[in-house]
Design a protein around this motif. Structure first.
Motif, short mmCIF file in Angstrom:
data_model
loop_
_atom_site.label_atom_id
_atom_site.label_comp_id
_atom_site.label_asym_id
_atom_site.label_seq_id
_atom_site.Cartn_x
_atom_site.Cartn_y
_atom_site.Cartn_z
N UNK A 141 0.84 -1.18 0.00
CA UNK A 141 0.00 0.00 0.00
C UNK A 141 0.88 1.24 0.00
N UNK A 142 0.42 2.28 -0.60
CA UNK A 142 1.12 3.55 -0.65
C UNK A 142 0.98 4.25 0.70
N UNK A 143 2.12 4.55 1.36
CA UNK A 143 2.07 5.16 2.68
C UNK A 143 2.26 6.68 2.62
N UNK A 144 2.21 7.29 1.42
CA UNK A 144 2.34 8.74 1.35
C UNK A 144 1.18 9.38 2.10
N UNK A 145 1.43 10.59 2.56
CA UNK A 145 0.45 11.20 3.45
C UNK A 145 0.06 12.60 2.99
N UNK A 146 -1.08 12.74 2.26
CA UNK A 146 -1.54 14.08 1.95
C UNK A 146 -2.01 14.78 3.22
N UNK A 147 -2.04 16.08 3.18
CA UNK A 147 -2.48 16.85 4.34
C UNK A 147 -3.92 16.54 4.67
N UNK A 148 -4.27 16.54 5.97
CA UNK A 148 -5.67 16.33 6.33
C UNK A 148 -6.54 17.41 5.72
N UNK A 149 -7.80 17.13 5.49
CA UNK A 149 -8.72 18.12 4.90
C UNK A 149 -9.08 19.18 5.94
N UNK A 150 -8.17 20.13 6.15
CA UNK A 150 -8.29 21.09 7.26
C UNK A 150 -9.55 21.94 7.19
N UNK A 151 -9.92 22.40 6.00
CA UNK A 151 -11.11 23.25 5.88
C UNK A 151 -12.37 22.47 6.25
N UNK A 152 -12.46 21.21 5.80
CA UNK A 152 -13.63 20.39 6.12
C UNK A 152 -13.68 20.07 7.61
N UNK A 153 -12.51 19.79 8.20
CA UNK A 153 -12.46 19.52 9.64
C UNK A 153 -12.88 20.76 10.42
N UNK A 154 -12.37 21.91 10.02
CA UNK A 154 -12.71 23.17 10.70
C UNK A 154 -14.21 23.44 10.66
N UNK A 155 -14.81 23.28 9.49
CA UNK A 155 -16.25 23.54 9.35
C UNK A 155 -17.07 22.54 10.15
N UNK A 156 -16.69 21.27 10.09
CA UNK A 156 -17.44 20.24 10.83
C UNK A 156 -17.30 20.45 12.34
N UNK A 157 -16.13 20.80 12.79
CA UNK A 157 -15.89 21.01 14.21
C UNK A 157 -16.74 22.18 14.74
N UNK A 158 -16.73 23.26 14.01
CA UNK A 158 -17.52 24.43 14.40
C UNK A 158 -19.02 24.08 14.42
N UNK A 159 -19.47 23.40 13.35
CA UNK A 159 -20.88 23.02 13.25
C UNK A 159 -21.30 22.10 14.40
N UNK A 160 -20.49 21.10 14.72
CA UNK A 160 -20.83 20.16 15.79
C UNK A 160 -20.78 20.84 17.16
N UNK A 161 -19.83 21.74 17.37
CA UNK A 161 -19.75 22.46 18.64
C UNK A 161 -20.98 23.35 18.81
N UNK A 162 -21.36 24.06 17.75
CA UNK A 162 -22.55 24.92 17.83
C UNK A 162 -23.82 24.10 18.00
N UNK A 163 -23.90 22.94 17.32
CA UNK A 163 -25.06 22.06 17.46
C UNK A 163 -25.19 21.60 18.92
N UNK A 164 -24.05 21.35 19.56
CA UNK A 164 -24.06 20.91 20.96
C UNK A 164 -24.34 22.06 21.91
N UNK A 165 -24.23 23.31 21.41
CA UNK A 165 -24.52 24.47 22.23
C UNK A 165 -23.47 24.74 23.31
#
Length: 187
Positions: free
Chosen positions: A1-25
């Protein structure tokens, strides 16, 4: 398997984190406290400037009471193909362990599918996930030791094991080139 490592999807993580935190209030400070992170670290993650490890994202998922996948997986189309060389690989901080989320479950089917790549050396010591989590693992290549802390089993290619994911657990490659498929079930 190819072990190269692209950067994590930072923008998607940021948006999801903010959305889930706000959803939790809850506030940024409260989520940081619950996850055991510095408020500045969480702020960087929500702004898309941090570089989260698997452990950090798991801690945030547990603190929010959601599966890890909800923080890293954008919504998918009806037909979806994930090419092996295009998978987003997230690395552990303290082990030669890489996980690629292939698909996340919906609200009605709470399960996530991963490919894990491991090399011998420092094992992956995972903290407990959200209550009711169950891990299902099938070894594709190599040899793997996995299971809850103090109750691990050795697995060969084709072997399957399931165990509670809501307890601290262990993954350790016993041979080079070990990889497995993991289904994380959230009840």
């Amino acid at each position: 398997m190819n072990m190269s490592q692209p950067a994590p999807p930072l923008a998607a993580i940021a948006a999801a984190l903010r959305q889930e935190r706000e959803r939790a209030g809850i506030s940024l400070a409260e989520l940081a406290r619950r996850a055991g992170l510095a408020k500045s670290t969480l702020s960087q993650l929500e702004n898309g400037t941090g570089n989260p490890s698997i452990e950090t994202l798991w801690s945030l998922g547990v603190a929010l009471g959601i599966p890890f996948s909800r923080l890293v997986e954008p919504p998918s189309p009806a037909v979806r193909v994930v090419r092996a060389d295009e998978q987003t690989r997230l690395r552990a901080d303290r082990a030669d362990f890489t996980a690629s989320l292939l698909t996340a479950g919906s609200i009605h089917a709470r399960r996530d599918l991963y490919v894990m790549e491991l090399e011998p050396g420092q094992p992956r010591e995972a903290e407990a996930h959200i209550p009711g989590s169950i891990e299902h693992v099938v070894v594709a290549a190599g040899r793997l030791k996995a299971g809850p802390a103090g109750d691990t089993v050795e697995l060969d290619p084709g072997d399957y094991a399931s165990f509670p994911g809501d307890l601290p657990h262990h993954y350790e490659a016993l041979t080079p080139g070990t990889w497995a498929v993991l289904v994380m079930e959230h009840r």
